[in-house]
Scaffold this active site. Structure first.
Site: not given
Ligand code: HSE
Length: 429
Positions: A46, A207
């Protein structure tokens, strides 16, 4: 002189800077495994000034113009580590259309638009790999796609969000407040830029969508995942669960019943003897039940620069080998099955209920009647003093259907003198 494989990196943040570091540190091994020198040639950032020192240290040309990477014929792989949906989706799509292979750690993007991107990669005969999108440093997607390809997976239980697992550990074992624990997770770099996705279970749900594609071949939409985060969790529930022999963890669960699956994310009671109960702080674990291997668990860091960058580099190595063997253009996960969802009356579990009731005669009878009418029976019951007038009652049910549990919850909510504080699934040992 080895062949050079040039990478264009989108994003030079925590994980991004880990990629050239690992490529340089393990250069000789990577050269032996792939027969190539993999180098980060350009990075899209950026702001050049703030990243100049990194660019100089790793000999990377920095640019604020995406075309410098997408239009460079010498760059054969684009690594996207910017996160969020846009502009990542547009850049990845453009890269694939220009015949570049892509590696990304972007779980939001894969969970919401994975099908579209996989189709685009196929159309352009490109590789698209995303091992780092689930459980950071744990090579779980490749394990399911390759090592468990011969197996029939029936259940996937995951602690797949490091932030909430860190928070729960700190709140339970170190008596930290919710806010303090969250602040620490942010300072340590585990949390998303907007930690809402972490604490409300959305990150874990993304996920689980990806894990369900790999484990069951099914494309579940986010709206088909029942999601509850840790925001409403009371320290009283956590303490009571501990007394009863359980740890409360934010669990992503994808379970097969017959040909259909049910996917959810919610705080659940995990028996202390279960391997997932010992997973603490930012660590992740994925526990798999399958007909061949039986029970197996994959454990490791779920976030952080080096573990996540290691997974990214493993994808780069896979692509380098594919290029060498002329086998690019195959899907990371080629298992496909019709998406079928399990009905509520076929989802079974033990459940934990905590409720406030008037501390007077006949209340247990009322509760027992509600449970009995819904065909739900008591496994454990505990009554704790709340104040002079109210008692806190904790119930763990025997295994029952989600539908029956919903009937019980509805009846309790309709009973004006009762107040249902929380319900959670209880995992078996
Ligand atoms: N925010 C995510 C976690 C980072 O705490 O698992 C990894 O995907």
């Amino acid at each position: 002189m080895e062949e050079k494989l040039k990478i264009g990196l989108l994003g030079l943040g925590v994980v991004g800077s880990g990629v050239p570091e690992i490529l340089i540190a393990h250069q000789e091994k990577i050269r032996q495994v792939t027969g190539m020198d993999i180098v980060v040639d350009k990075a899209f950032v950026r702001e050049i000034e703030t990243k100049q020192a990194l660019g100089d240290a790793f000999n990377i040309q920095l640019t604020t113009s995406i075309e410098d990477i997408l239009d460079d014929p010498e760059i054969s792989i684009v690594v996207e580590l910017m996160g969020a949906i846009e502009p990542a989706k547009t850049y990845i799509s453009q890269a694939l259309e220009k015949g570049k292979h892509v590696v990304t750690a972007n779980k939001d993007l894969l969970a919401l638009h994975g099908g579209e991107l996989v189709a685009l990669a196929q159309k352009n005969k490109c590789d698209l790999y995303y091992e780092a999108s689930v459980a950071g440093g744990i090579p779980i997607l490749r394990t399911i796609a390759n090592s468990l390809a011969a197996d029939d997976i029936t259940n996937v239980l995951g602690i797949v969000n490091g932030t909430t697992n860190y928070m729960l550990t700190q709140m339970v074992s170190h008596s930290k407040s919710y806010e303090e624990a969250l602040r620490e997770a942010q300072e340590l770099g585990f949390a998303e830029s907007d930690p809402t996705n972490d604490v409300d279970g959305i990150d874990a749900a993304y996920k689980m969508v990806i894990l369900s594609q790999f484990a069951f071949g099914m494309n579940i939409g986010m709206e088909q995942v029942a999601v509850k985060g840790i925001r409403g969790l009371s320290l009283e529930d956590v303490a009571t669960a501990k007394q009863l022999g359980y740890e409360i963890k934010l669990i992503g669960a994808a379970k097969k019943a017959g040909n259909s699956i049910h996917v959810e994310v919610s705080p659940m009671l995990v028996p202390v003897k279960h391997p997932l109960a010992s997973v603490s702080n930012e660590f992740n674990a994925v526990f798999i039940e399958s007909s061949g291997v039986g029970e197996s668990m994959y454990y490791g860091p779920g976030a952080g620069a080096k573990p996540t960058a290691t997974s990214v580099v493993s994808d780069l190595i896979t692509i380098a080998k594919n290029i060498r063997l002329k086998t690019t253009g195959h899907m990371f996960n080629s298992y496909r099955h019709e998406t079928l969802l399990t009905e509520d009356n076929e989802i079974f579990s033990k459940y934990y209920l905590s409720l406030e009731v008037p501390d007077e005669r006949g209340q247990f009878l009322k509760l027992a009647e509600i449970m009995n009418q819904a065909d739900v029976s008591f496994d454990q019951v505990v009554q704790q003093k709340s104040d002079g007038k109210t008692a806190r009652v904790i119930v763990i049910t025997h295994t029952t259907s989600k539908k029956n549990l919903e009937t019980v919850s509805k009846k309790i909510n309709e009973t004006t003198s009762f107040s249902l504080e929380n319900t959670m699934k209880v995992l078996g040992e």
